[in-house]
Motif scaffolding. Structure first.
Motif, PDB file in Angstrom:
ATOM      1  N   GLU A 162       0.939  -1.236   0.016  1.00  0.00           N
ATOM      2  CA  GLU A 162      -0.028  -0.254  -0.038  1.00  0.00           C
ATOM      3  C   GLU A 162       0.665   1.346   0.114  1.00  0.00           C
ATOM      4  OE1 GLU A 162      -3.340  -0.016   2.979  1.00  0.00           O
ATOM      5  OE2 GLU A 162      -2.813   2.040   2.890  1.00  0.00           O
ATOM      6  N   ARG A 163       1.986   1.281   0.963  1.00  0.00           N
ATOM      7  CA  ARG A 163       2.860   2.314   0.933  1.00  0.00           C
ATOM      8  C   ARG A 163       3.607   2.890  -0.354  1.00  0.00           C
ATOM      9  NH1 ARG A 163       2.558   3.938   6.642  1.00  0.00           N
ATOM     10  NH2 ARG A 163       0.489   3.065   6.473  1.00  0.00           N
ATOM     11  N   LYS A 217       1.208   3.870  -3.033  1.00  0.00           N
ATOM     12  CA  LYS A 217       0.593   5.156  -2.799  1.00  0.00           C
ATOM     13  C   LYS A 217       1.716   6.258  -3.295  1.00  0.00           C
ATOM     14  CE  LYS A 217      -2.070   5.518   1.006  1.00  0.00           C
ATOM     15  NZ  LYS A 217      -2.084   5.627   2.288  1.00  0.00           N
ATOM     16  N   ARG A 218       2.960   5.857  -2.897  1.00  0.00           N
ATOM     17  CA  ARG A 218       4.184   6.890  -3.222  1.00  0.00           C
ATOM     18  C   ARG A 218       4.520   6.993  -4.757  1.00  0.00           C
ATOM     19  NH1 ARG A 218       7.168   6.823   1.670  1.00  0.00           N
ATOM     20  NH2 ARG A 218       5.755   7.764   2.952  1.00  0.00           N
TER      21      ARG A 218
END
Lengths: 486, 77
Positions: free
Chosen positions: A438-439, A442-443
């Motif tokens: 997810e991180r 998202k980035r």
């Protein structure tokens, strides 16, 4: 043909996916049927005809069932008959089949003479999953939750869908209907499915199968007397192994299905982070728990709701007794099921509700304690072994047995690979991967300069993992999954 | 005819939460404590409060609180 055999993933799977990709949409259902039938043929040819008949009977009864179901006041006799047929077959095979076998041909005729031909039946692999699925299909039709599948090819593809045939998940018809009608076959799905398959393969081959080599020799001992510390270590390794074995196979199944454009239900949701045993059963083997919830637990509760004061606990214990029996008619499975039944009944009683207020780590300890202990009962050859093993856990094993190393190899010498596999096993049983994913998602996006670097490195890592898996399989040979035998 | 507020009242009692307020779009996943252990308790409470009776078949079809509300109103009509 197991998912971890090179013949499967280097030959059968690429052909299956490639042809499915090339074929025009309207021909794909025929191809999926070919995959299901050949997959079944290569696994247990002598049960191919049996399975086709079973599916055929269910196909026709579904029409009768739906016709009678429209009339509210009428007793749905086709539903009753077909459920009795399905469940009886399961019970008969569970009761009378043995795991040892001798070859039979397509029509179930033994290929060579044997002394006790008549009673030596081998269990039809995948029958527990298939029957439960067919029963759910018939009940859903009778309660008009879903309609009848008219297309016989699609019905075969639902009932005998190869990826889920031998280890589940127990797929509901209404959830699978979009995949039957409009499978989404594109490169994106093939790519994601392949990723899921490799991760599942790695879970099974690099974690579960590394550990099982140390676990099996201990569980094969007739009189067990091992050092207490080893008894504990093996018990924890067992908990890691069972989870990675079963969830790895399920990941592979979901991945294969996705490569074919179909979507299977998830069967696991990080069960070992549960705060109660009740929660554990919502995260472990989800499709089996949901089956018992929707077709036994809630309907029984509903029927008995007028009997004020009828304890819910009784139904809970009964449902888990049935869950145990689903695995096999052995004393240890019954005991295993009852144990969960009583613990969950307690958790949902007035005094048990207080557990939710205790210090969080203690809640996890309570849950994992029962779960880890349950795997001992689950894996043990019988209840006598469980008692002996418990003596080993508390240091009352007496004199440590001196069994020649050649018979227990590789136990009791733990190589580093065990600890690496165990540490990886513990880490990835926490939801680290989705958190990280997810991180990263998202980035980064295609406009960032790091996007392609990260994508390429990620894929290279997966390829590396895949190569490791092949190396491991070549080294030790493919091993059957824990949940392949149901 | 009953409205969502009437139904919310039953939910508040069953789930022992005075601030609970449900919407027609809510499903069991949205409401803490609404699980297989409490589902039938909730249905019985609704039956009792509004003097109606559900049958097994319709109960299986409920997906959202809205379905539940529509069923109750269908019976009260």
């Amino acid at each position: 043909m197991s998912f971890t055999s090179p013949t499967f993933f280097l030959l059968f799977l690429p052909i299956a996916v490639l042809v499915n990709f090339i074929l025009p949409g309207r021909l794909r259902k025929f191809w999926i049927t070919v995959i299901c039938i050949t997959g079944l043929y290569f696994t247990q040819p002598y049960y191919l005809v049996f399975y086709v008949i079973l599916v055929g009977i269910n196909y026709f009864f579904a029409f009768l069932n739906s016709r009678v179901a429209r009339n509210e006041s009428k007793l749905n006799w086709p539903l009753i008959i077909i459920i009795v047929i399905n469940i009886s077959l399961l019970v008969i095979f569970k009761k009378f089949s043995t795991s040892s076998s001798y070859p039979r041909n397509l029509f179930f005729v033994p290929l060579r003479d044997s002394e006790n031909q008549s009673i030596n039946w081998i269990f039809p692999l995948g029958l527990s999953y298939t029957i439960f699925q067919l029963v759910s299909y018939q009940i859903d039709i009778s309660s008009e939750v879903s309609g009848v599948e008219r297309d016989p090819f699609k019905f075969i593809n639902y009932s005998l869908f190869y990826p889920k045939m031998f280890s589940g998940p127990i797929q509901r018809y209404d959830g699978f209907k979009p995949s039957l009608d409009n499978p989404i076959v594109n490169l994106e799905n093939i790519n994601q499915g392949l990723q899921r398959f490799i991760l599942g393969l790695a879970k099974k081959v690099l974690i579960a199968d590394v550990l099982v080599r140390y676990i099996n020799p201990v569980f094969n001992m007739s009189n067990i007397a091992i050092p207490t510390i080893h008894a504990w270590l093996i018990l924890f390794l067992l908990a890691i192994q069972i989870y990675y074995d079963f969830s790895g196979v399920i990941d592979m199944a979901i991945g294969i299905a996705q490569m074919l454009g179909c979507k299977l239900a998830e069967n696991f949701n990080y069960p070992y982070i549960s705060r109660s045993v009740t929660e554990f059963w919502r995260r472990w083997h989800i499709s089996l728990g949901a089956w018992f919830r929707d077709y036994i637990f809630i309907p029984m509760q509903f029927r008995l709701r007028k009997l004020k004061g009828f304890p819910l606990q009784v139904i809970t214990v009964l449902v888990f007794l049935l869950t145990g029996l689903w695995h096999g008619f052995n004393k240890h499975f019954i005991f295993w099921g009852l144990m969960f039944g009583f613990v969950i009944a307690f958790e949902n009683s007035k005094p048990g509700a207080k557990l939710k207020e205790v210090w969080l780590p203690l809640q996890h300890l309570w849950t994992l304690g029962w779960v880890v202990f349950s795997w001992l009962i689950f894996r043990a050859p019988g209840l006598k072994f469980v008692m002996q093993y418990m003596m080993n856990l508390i240091g009352l094993q007496g004199e440590i047995s001196q069994i020649p190393f050649s018979q227990t190899n590789p136990y009791p010498i733990f190589e580093n690979s065990v600890f690496i596999a165990a540490i990886a096993g513990i880490l990835f049983s926490l939801p680290i991967y989705p958190w990280l994913r997810e991180r990263i998602d998202k980035r980064i996006n295609p406009s960032k300069k790091w996007y392609w670097t990260i994508k390429i490195v990620g894929n290279l890592l997966l390829i590396l993992l895949f190569v490791f898996c092949i190396g491991m399989i070549v080294y030790s040979g493919p091993l059957p999954g824990v949940y392949d035998k149901f | 005819m009953i409205n969502i507020e009437d139904l919310s009242e039953v939910f508040r009692v069953v789930f022992d939460d005075e601030e609970l307020s449900v919407t027609e779009e809510n499903t069991a996943n949205d409401i803490e404590g609404w699980d297989s252990m409490t589902h039938v308790l909730l249905l019985s409470a609704i039956e009792e409060k509004f003097g109606i009776e559900f049958n097994q078949k319709e109960v299986r079809k409920f997906q959202t609180v809205g379905d539940l509300l529509a069923s109750v109103n269908g019976k009260l009509r």
